[in-house]
Structure formats: C-alpha cells, structure tokens
Write a protein that holds these residues in place. Structure first.
Motif, PDB file in Angstrom:
ATOM      1  N   ASN A  52       2.489  11.686   2.566  1.00 49.33           N
ATOM      2  CA  ASN A  52       3.587  12.009   3.351  1.00 49.33           C
ATOM      3  C   ASN A  52       4.743  10.939   3.098  1.00 49.33           C
ATOM      4  N   LEU A  53       5.692  11.520   2.341  1.00 49.37           N
ATOM      5  CA  LEU A  53       6.616  10.633   1.694  1.00 49.37           C
ATOM      6  C   LEU A  53       7.491  10.194   2.709  1.00 49.37           C
ATOM      7  N   GLY A  54       8.002  10.900   3.859  1.00 47.92           N
ATOM      8  CA  GLY A  54       8.776  10.319   4.752  1.00 47.92           C
ATOM      9  C   GLY A  54       7.929   9.043   5.799  1.00 47.92           C
ATOM     10  N   LEU A  55       6.726   9.353   5.945  1.00 47.50           N
ATOM     11  CA  LEU A  55       5.880   8.347   6.670  1.00 47.50           C
ATOM     12  C   LEU A  55       5.860   7.217   5.988  1.00 47.50           C
ATOM     13  N   SER A  56       5.549   7.215   4.631  1.00 48.74           N
ATOM     14  CA  SER A  56       5.420   6.152   3.885  1.00 48.74           C
ATOM     15  C   SER A  56       6.747   5.326   3.798  1.00 48.74           C
ATOM     16  N   ILE A  57       7.753   5.710   3.504  1.00 53.17           N
ATOM     17  CA  ILE A  57       9.133   5.229   3.366  1.00 53.17           C
ATOM     18  C   ILE A  57       9.173   4.421   4.617  1.00 53.17           C
ATOM     19  N   ALA A  58       9.181   5.250   5.787  1.00 52.68           N
ATOM     20  CA  ALA A  58       9.175   4.596   7.180  1.00 52.68           C
ATOM     21  C   ALA A  58       8.417   3.565   7.382  1.00 52.68           C
ATOM     22  N   THR A  59       7.195   3.541   7.056  1.00 56.49           N
ATOM     23  CA  THR A  59       6.244   2.464   7.353  1.00 56.49           C
ATOM     24  C   THR A  59       6.542   1.274   6.439  1.00 56.49           C
ATOM     25  N   LEU A  60       7.164   1.519   5.154  1.00 58.78           N
ATOM     26  CA  LEU A  60       7.419   0.443   4.317  1.00 58.78           C
ATOM     27  C   LEU A  60       8.708  -0.414   4.878  1.00 58.78           C
ATOM     28  N   VAL A  61       9.715   0.530   5.237  1.00 57.28           N
ATOM     29  CA  VAL A  61      10.835  -0.069   5.885  1.00 57.28           C
ATOM     30  C   VAL A  61      10.452  -1.043   7.255  1.00 57.28           C
ATOM     31  N   PHE A  62       9.612  -0.343   7.986  1.00 57.28           N
ATOM     32  CA  PHE A  62       9.314  -1.101   9.276  1.00 57.28           C
ATOM     33  C   PHE A  62       8.327  -2.204   8.880  1.00 57.28           C
ATOM     34  N   GLY A  63       7.612  -2.173   8.035  1.00 55.83           N
ATOM     35  CA  GLY A  63       6.675  -3.378   7.714  1.00 55.83           C
ATOM     36  C   GLY A  63       7.753  -4.757   7.046  1.00 55.83           C
ATOM     37  N   VAL A  64       8.943  -4.293   6.350  1.00 56.70           N
ATOM     38  CA  VAL A  64       9.847  -5.364   6.001  1.00 56.70           C
ATOM     39  C   VAL A  64      10.335  -5.923   7.056  1.00 56.70           C
ATOM     40  N   VAL A  65      10.973  -5.054   8.172  1.00 53.03           N
ATOM     41  CA  VAL A  65      11.707  -5.538   9.305  1.00 53.03           C
ATOM     42  C   VAL A  65      10.479  -6.435  10.196  1.00 53.03           C
ATOM     43  N   VAL A  66       9.253  -6.149  10.196  1.00 53.43           N
ATOM     44  CA  VAL A  66       8.120  -6.992  10.802  1.00 53.43           C
ATOM     45  C   VAL A  66       8.166  -8.302  10.107  1.00 53.43           C
ATOM     46  N   HIS A  90       0.875  -1.189  -0.119  1.00 53.50           N
ATOM     47  CA  HIS A  90      -0.067  -0.206   0.167  1.00 53.50           C
ATOM     48  C   HIS A  90       1.000   1.168  -0.022  1.00 53.50           C
ATOM     49  N   HIS A  91       1.964   1.334   0.762  1.00 57.01           N
ATOM     50  CA  HIS A  91       2.742   2.540   1.118  1.00 57.01           C
ATOM     51  C   HIS A  91       3.700   2.520  -0.412  1.00 57.01           C
ATOM     52  N   ALA A  92       4.070   1.552  -1.002  1.00 52.67           N
ATOM     53  CA  ALA A  92       4.824   1.555  -2.177  1.00 52.67           C
ATOM     54  C   ALA A  92       3.762   1.882  -3.239  1.00 52.67           C
ATOM     55  N   GLU A  93       2.733   1.693  -3.100  1.00 48.71           N
ATOM     56  CA  GLU A  93       1.644   2.257  -4.102  1.00 48.71           C
ATOM     57  C   GLU A  93       1.460   3.620  -3.993  1.00 48.71           C
ATOM     58  N   LEU A  94       1.500   4.033  -2.739  1.00 50.15           N
ATOM     59  CA  LEU A  94       1.262   5.673  -2.597  1.00 50.15           C
ATOM     60  C   LEU A  94       2.575   6.430  -2.988  1.00 50.15           C
ATOM     61  N   LEU A  95       3.722   5.864  -2.774  1.00 54.33           N
ATOM     62  CA  LEU A  95       4.859   6.248  -3.577  1.00 54.33           C
ATOM     63  C   LEU A  95       4.733   6.174  -5.146  1.00 54.33           C
ATOM     64  N   ALA A  96       4.378   5.365  -5.565  1.00 56.57           N
ATOM     65  CA  ALA A  96       4.074   5.104  -7.086  1.00 56.57           C
ATOM     66  C   ALA A  96       3.302   6.388  -7.612  1.00 56.57           C
ATOM     67  N   GLU A  97       1.953   6.367  -7.012  1.00 55.17           N
ATOM     68  CA  GLU A  97       1.072   7.403  -7.371  1.00 55.17           C
ATOM     69  C   GLU A  97       1.944   8.736  -7.401  1.00 55.17           C
ATOM     70  N   LYS A  98       2.668   8.715  -6.584  1.00 56.75           N
ATOM     71  CA  LYS A  98       3.300  10.241  -6.258  1.00 56.75           C
ATOM     72  C   LYS A  98       4.238  10.683  -7.346  1.00 56.75           C
ATOM     73  N   VAL A  99       4.991   9.531  -7.661  1.00 57.69           N
ATOM     74  CA  VAL A  99       6.107   9.452  -8.629  1.00 57.69           C
ATOM     75  C   VAL A  99       5.537   9.189 -10.261  1.00 57.69           C
TER      76      VAL A  99
END
Length: 362
Positions: free
Chosen positions: A213-227, A56-65
């Motif tokens: 919020n790019l920072g939030l999406s990137i941070a959540t994406l990384v956190f999700g991968v750690v989980v 989902h957060h990758a999709e948000l980033l994808a929509e942005k760029v």
C-alpha cells in the motif's frame, strides 16, 4: 486495523515515548545528571525503533520501484532522519562542529563500517561478489568532490567571506545532486544496477506477491520522521546535560546521530551481502555517504545563513587524512567489479581506527 497496529508496535512505542517525554522534560533536566543521561539514552533507543520502521517502509517502496530508485529511497530516508535530528539539536544548542563531525562520522560509518563489514561477511560466505563498478566510481568521485568543496576548502576561506562561500556551497551541492539524480534515474541508471541472471527466475515471483500500500507506506514514513523529530527535541537536551563534564569526546554526539540514521541501513546491507547481492550494498553504503554530504550540507548551510551563525565545516587534519585514506582505499578496492573478504577487512580496520581516534578525542 489490529494487524496494522501490531506491525507498527515499535513506532507506536516511540509515539508513546514522545508523548511522555515532553511532560517529563522538566523533571529529566532537573533530577540530576545521571537521570538526564539515562533518559537521553532511553530516548535514543526509541528513536532507533522509529527509524527502523521508517527504513522498513522505505524498503517496501524500494522493492516496489526496484533499483536504482529503491536504494535512492532508502538512502534519502536515512538522510532525512539525520537532517531532522541535526536541525533540532543545532537549534537547541549551537555546537559549531556538530554538523561537520556528524557528516564525517556518517561517511566513516557508511563506507568503512557498513561496506567493510558487509564485504567481509559476504566474502567469507560467497568468496568474490560481483557488482557494477561504474556505480562505485561514480559515487567515489562525487563524494570526493562534495567533501572537498564543502569540508576541505572552507579551511582557506577568510572568516569575513563565509556567507559568500556558504551560498556558493549550497548552489554547488544542489547542482551536483541534480545532475547525479538525473544520471541515477535517467539515461545512466544502468550504472547503479547489476543483473543477477542465476537468481532472476527465483526472484520474479517475489515481485508479484507483496501487496504494498504505497499511500500507507508513505504516510507511515512521514509520520515516523515526525515522531523522530519530537523525540530528538528532548533527547538533545537530556544528552547534552548528561554528558556535560564527563570527559566524553565532543565527537561522540555526532557519532551517535550518524549511528541512529545508519542503523537500519546496516541490517539491510548485511542481508544483501549474505544474499550475494553486493550491488545493493555498494548503492546503500556509497549512496548514503554521498546523500549525507550533498544533502545535509546545503540544508545546514542554509540554516547558518538564516541564523547568521556559521558552522565550522572545515575538517581537522586527522579527519581530512582519514577521509582521503578511505576514498583512496575504496577507489582501489572498488575498481574491478568484485569484492572479497580482504577488501572488506581493509575498510573495517579503517573503521576501527576511526573509532579509536574518536575515543582519543581526535
């Protein structure tokens, strides 16, 4: 803050599951095979929940760029999840064929499963669906080259020379992906995009409305991968014990890993097909296949060189035949810039054949 917690409830559930899994790991592994199997499957469900939020957060980033950067982010996020799970499973139990079978399963799932089902459903709803055929040709030839070099040629490499060829494979994949990335985001980026003039005006306001919020999406994406990595650590052990002696084909674990990473892509691709945006489907399905091969192979080969334990990367004769049939069919189907339900059905039949062969242990 409360709104954010509600939005990320699935990721929070996955975090709670990871927090509980480690203290309960000993109990799960010593309470019988059935308990271990059920525990492993429950952890798989939580991994899927976390991977959906990552997507989902990758999709948000994808929509942005926008494309082609957008689909590149989506596919890289999926491959990152796959590599993390694979690396953890390989560190727990060295299965010589897990990497090979996972890559093979991912290609079958992405091209025949995702692309086939999306083209079938989109074709039934919209008839012929247009896309940029330059992208399909580029993806196909890259996938064929990458799989040939890393998963067909190794069959003929003497065992004594595996380290030399493994190092060569890493270099070849890095060079291929570097050039491909330069094409995708550089002078040939138009290969991977398609103009939908009839929808452009409707779509333009949507680009202004989402406040991402790019920072939030990137941070959540990384956190999700750690989980996901934490859950995979326990999941791999419980599943290994749960499936031991059940007669389940060895490739089933590889299919499970591929399905976990591809689950979010399936939903994204189906939504795009039903919205008559086949270019996104082609980018997701073929881009995910290419990324799986060209990024997973060097990471896993580097791990093999580090540990001194080679993986069995050469595909079996059945796998080789299925890959070549798939790539030949996709080359024929995706050479005219339009897909239809018949083309989708041919790929979906190949996916059903892959599932049947896997159940037969082939």
């Amino acid at each position: 803050m409360l709104t954010l917690l509600k939005q990320e409830k699935f990721l929070l559930l996955a975090l709670l599951a990871a927090s509980a899994a480690f203290p309960l790991e000993h109990w799960l592994l010593h309470s019988g095979q059935l308990t271990a199997l059920i525990g492993g499957l429950v952890l798989v469900a939580f991994i899927v929940c976390a991977s959906m939020r990552v997507a989902h957060h990758a999709e948000l980033l994808a929509e942005k760029v926008g494309d082609p950067y957008g689909t590149m982010i989506l596919t890289l996020a999926a491959v990152l999840v796959e590599v993390v799970i694979l690396a953890i499973m390989m560190s727990n139990e060295a299965s010589a064929t897990l990497v090979r079978d996972t890559i093979y399963s991912a290609v079958m799932l992405d091209i025949n499963g995702i692309l086939g089902l999306a083209a079938l459903m989109g074709g039934i709803k919209h008839g012929e669906q247009s896309y940029n055929d330059d992208s399909a040709r580029t993806y196909s030839v890259m996938i064929l080259t990458a799989m040939g070099v890393s998963m067909v040629v190794p069959e003929f490499i003497p065992e004594a020379d595996w380290k030399i060829y493994s190092a060569f494979t890493i270099g070849a994949m890095v060079v291929l992906y570097t050039l491909f990335l330069r094409m995708q985001v550089g002078p040939h980026s138009y290969f991977f995009s398609y103009s939908y003039p009839e929808k452009r005006r409707k779509g333009e306001p949507a680009h202004d409305t989402p406040a991402i919020n790019l920072g939030l999406s990137i941070a959540t994406l990384v956190f999700g991968v750690v989980v996901i990595g934490a859950l995979a650590e326990v999941m791999s052990k419980t599943l290994d014990l749960g499936l031991e002696g059940t007669g389940a084909p060895p490739v089933m674990t590889a299919i499970l890993v591929a399905a976990i990473s591809a689950a979010p892509e399936i939903l994204t691709a189906l939504r795009a097909a039903l919205a008559n945006r086949m270019q996104s489907v082609v980018n997701i399905a073929l881009g995910a296949s290419l990324s799986t091969v060209i990024l997973t192979v060097p990471v896993m080969e580097a791990m093999a060189l580090y540990t001194g334990q080679p993986f069995q990367m050469a595909m079996t004769p059945v796998q080789t035949v299925m890959v070549f049939i798939t790539l030949i069919v996709s080359a024929i189907n995706l050479n005219d810039g339009e897909t239809n339900a018949i083309e989708g059905m041919t790929h979906f039949v190949l996916f059903a054949t892959f599932v049947m062969l896997s159940l037969l242990g082939l």
